[in-house]
Design an enzyme around this catalytic site. Structure first.
Site, PDB file in Angstrom:
ATOM      1  N   LEU A 190      -2.355  11.609  -7.915  1.00 36.94           N
ATOM      2  CA  LEU A 190      -2.386  10.818  -9.021  1.00 36.94           C
ATOM      3  C   LEU A 190      -0.990  10.941 -10.362  1.00 36.94           C
ATOM      4  CD1 LEU A 190      -5.947  11.215 -10.779  1.00 36.94           C
ATOM      5  CD2 LEU A 190      -4.876   9.210  -9.663  1.00 36.94           C
ATOM      6  N   LYS A 200       6.561  23.849  -0.723  1.00 40.71           N
ATOM      7  CA  LYS A 200       7.225  24.058  -2.230  1.00 40.71           C
ATOM      8  C   LYS A 200       7.779  25.414  -1.691  1.00 40.71           C
ATOM      9  CE  LYS A 200       3.035  22.443  -5.052  1.00 40.71           C
ATOM     10  NZ  LYS A 200       2.502  23.093  -5.868  1.00 40.71           N
ATOM     11  N   ASP A 233       4.437  24.790 -12.103  1.00 39.66           N
ATOM     12  CA  ASP A 233       2.907  25.025 -12.093  1.00 39.66           C
ATOM     13  C   ASP A 233       2.108  26.583 -12.743  1.00 39.66           C
ATOM     14  OD1 ASP A 233       2.509  23.320  -9.819  1.00 39.66           O
ATOM     15  OD2 ASP A 233       2.572  24.808  -7.897  1.00 39.66           O
ATOM     16  N   GLY A 266      -0.143  29.676  -0.361  1.00 38.19           N
ATOM     17  CA  GLY A 266       1.046  29.328   0.028  1.00 38.19           C
ATOM     18  C   GLY A 266       1.698  29.019  -1.497  1.00 38.19           C
ATOM     19  N   GLY A 267       2.656  27.949  -1.429  1.00 40.39           N
ATOM     20  CA  GLY A 267       3.503  27.986  -2.568  1.00 40.39           C
ATOM     21  C   GLY A 267       2.441  28.098  -4.306  1.00 40.39           C
ATOM     22  N   TYR A 292      -7.409  19.056  -8.773  1.00 37.78           N
ATOM     23  CA  TYR A 292      -8.287  18.219 -10.155  1.00 37.78           C
ATOM     24  C   TYR A 292      -9.037  17.407  -9.432  1.00 37.78           C
ATOM     25  CZ  TYR A 292      -4.215  15.526  -9.113  1.00 37.78           C
ATOM     26  OH  TYR A 292      -3.328  14.619  -7.996  1.00 37.78           O
ATOM     27  N   GLY A 346      -9.561  21.646 -11.951  1.00 40.51           N
ATOM     28  CA  GLY A 346      -7.581  21.792 -12.125  1.00 40.51           C
ATOM     29  C   GLY A 346      -6.751  20.538 -13.136  1.00 40.51           C
TER      30      GLY A 346
HETATM   31  P1  ATR Z   1       1.161  24.418  -1.435  1.00 39.36           P
HETATM   32  O1  ATR Z   1       2.675  25.512  -1.174  1.00 39.36           O
HETATM   33  O2  ATR Z   1       0.852  23.673  -2.288  1.00 39.36           O
HETATM   34  O3  ATR Z   1       0.211  26.402  -2.010  1.00 39.36           O
HETATM   35  P2  ATR Z   1       1.203  24.978   1.291  1.00 39.36           P
HETATM   36  O4  ATR Z   1       2.102  25.961   0.906  1.00 39.36           O
HETATM   37  O5  ATR Z   1       0.591  24.273   2.464  1.00 39.36           O
HETATM   38  O6  ATR Z   1       0.962  24.383   0.083  1.00 39.36           O
HETATM   39  O7  ATR Z   1      -0.390  25.915   1.274  1.00 39.36           O
HETATM   40  C1  ATR Z   1      -1.607  25.501   1.921  1.00 39.36           C
HETATM   41  C2  ATR Z   1      -2.635  26.942   1.660  1.00 39.36           C
HETATM   42  O8  ATR Z   1      -4.015  26.444   1.756  1.00 39.36           O
HETATM   43  C3  ATR Z   1      -2.238  28.103   2.706  1.00 39.36           C
HETATM   44  O9  ATR Z   1      -2.601  29.035   1.873  1.00 39.36           O
HETATM   45  C4  ATR Z   1      -3.036  27.311   4.108  1.00 39.36           C
HETATM   46  O10 ATR Z   1      -3.949  28.567   4.678  1.00 39.36           O
HETATM   47  P3  ATR Z   1      -2.917  28.704   5.702  1.00 39.36           P
HETATM   48  O11 ATR Z   1      -2.002  29.885   5.253  1.00 39.36           O
HETATM   49  O12 ATR Z   1      -3.390  29.756   6.708  1.00 39.36           O
HETATM   50  O13 ATR Z   1      -2.035  27.036   6.561  1.00 39.36           O
HETATM   51  C5  ATR Z   1      -4.753  27.024   2.579  1.00 39.36           C
HETATM   52  N1  ATR Z   1      -5.119  26.167   4.071  1.00 39.36           N
HETATM   53  C6  ATR Z   1      -4.776  25.209   3.941  1.00 39.36           C
HETATM   54  N2  ATR Z   1      -5.318  23.997   4.918  1.00 39.36           N
HETATM   55  C7  ATR Z   1      -6.665  25.191   5.048  1.00 39.36           C
HETATM   56  C8  ATR Z   1      -7.709  25.073   5.961  1.00 39.36           C
HETATM   57  N3  ATR Z   1      -8.518  23.422   6.402  1.00 39.36           N
HETATM   58  N4  ATR Z   1      -9.024  25.714   6.077  1.00 39.36           N
HETATM   59  C9  ATR Z   1      -7.797  26.939   5.775  1.00 39.36           C
HETATM   60  N5  ATR Z   1      -7.023  27.523   4.775  1.00 39.36           N
HETATM   61  C10 ATR Z   1      -5.957  26.200   4.830  1.00 39.36           C
END
Ligand code: ATR
Length: 290
Positions: free
Chosen positions: A23, A73, A109, A135-136, A234, A255
């Site tokens: 969004l 990120k 963030d 992740g980020g 969110y 969120g």
């Molecule tokens: P962001 O920067 O927005 O945090 P990201 O760096 O891609 O995005 O991180 C996404 C997080 O969601 C990661 O912790 C990811 O787990 P992995 O490190 O194992 O990839 C987690 N995540 C995303 N899809 C998932 C899924 N289907 N099951 C479990 N964890 C998931």
């Protein structure tokens, strides 16, 4: 929303992959219109392999800036000229300002997380917290908790344990915080970790529209009465994760506040003007899948 643009219209955007259900374009385009500012915000699904070229493209085309979302990120930091002090400590960027050909990375963030959790400071301080994801978004959460909320311990739960371990080591080195423990995403094993946490945060995309049946944690009796449970997803605002938490007496926080706060700070960095947050918040309610 904007229905015309001119030679002088300033361009903004969002890069991520896949861009499922954002969004952000609606939020920023409505804000620009409400403020009578000549800006246009566009979404760009950008695969990892095209990240460098895509960023160069935005710069070459004269964009004023862009937001960065899953999964770029962290990687995006490699292609920027400089980082704000906060983004540099966090190691992740969700907002880039382009100034005289320089790409400056920020992490808005962190402000969104701070504003969301601030009313619960007393409940968090000195207590254990649990975070799903490494992740980020998780980086911004860990930084904000250490800096402003002083938890006694952070439990980091992630599908890929190596990634969580490297994040744990990162915060030992960069913030001298030694109290992070890493856990695999294996229910019901993680139930005991969740049970002892005063605050539980989901930073993963699990549960995001349209995959609304997904959740990072599913365990009957897994949440506690009065426990604070915050989902960064969110849309929908009432995720499966939050509705389970609510059913078990937890305080569920969606969120949306974080989404508006991070967007508002980004908008201010690009335009120099404050976003009309309440109006945006009210407008968003109409677009959300509840
Ligand atoms: P962001 O920067 O927005 O945090 P990201 O760096 O891609 O995005 O991180 C996404 C997080 O969601 C990661 O912790 C990811 O787990 P992995 O490190 O194992 O990839 C987690 N995540 C995303 N899809 C998932 C899924 N289907 N099951 C479990 N964890 C998931």
């Amino acid at each position: 929303m904007k229905n015309s643009f001119h030679l002088n219209t300033r361009l903004l955007g969002l890069i991520g992959y896949p861009i499922k259900q954002t969004l952000s374009p609606m939020m920023h385009n409505v804000a620009a219109q409400l403020m009578n500012l000549d800006y246009m915000y566009l979404p760009f699904p950008l695969h990892h392999s095209d990240l460098k070229d895509g960023i160069l493209g935005l710069k070459t085309l004269g964009f004023r800036g862009f937001n960065v979302t899953i999964p770029h990120k962290e990687t995006v930091t490699k292609y920027l000229t400089s980082l704000s002090e906060e983004a540099s400590i966090i190691g992740a960027v969700n907002c880039v300002v382009i100034e005289d050909g320089n790409l400056i990375g920020y992490n808005t963030d962190a402000l969104g997380i701070y504003e969301t959790l601030q009313p619960f400071t007393a409940e968090i301080q000195g207590n254990e917290v649990a975070i799903f994801g490494a992740g980020g978004a998780s980086r911004a959460a860990i930084y904000t908790l250490i800096r402003h909320f002083k938890p006694s311990k952070i439990h980091l739960i992630n599908r890929t344990s190596q990634r969580a371990e490297s994040l744990m080591n990162y915060f030992v080195t960069n913030m001298r915080f030694n109290d992070i423990t890493v856990h695999d995403l294996f229910p019901p094993d993680i139930a005991s970790v969740i049970a002892k946490s005063a605050l539980v945060i989901n930073t993963t995309s699990l549960g995001m529209h349209p995959e609304t049946e997904d959740t990072p944690f599913e365990h009957t009796g897994g949440f506690k009465k009065g426990q604070i449970v915050f989902d960064m997803v969110y849309n929908p605002s009432n995720t499966k994760f939050l509705s389970m938490a609510k059913a078990e007496g937890a305080v569920a926080i969606d969120g949306i506040k974080m989404f508006v706060a991070q967007g508002s700070r980004s908008f201010e960095l690009w335009t120099g003007q404050k976003m009309p947050e309440q109006e945006i918040y009210d407008t968003l309610q109409k677009y959300l899948n509840t």
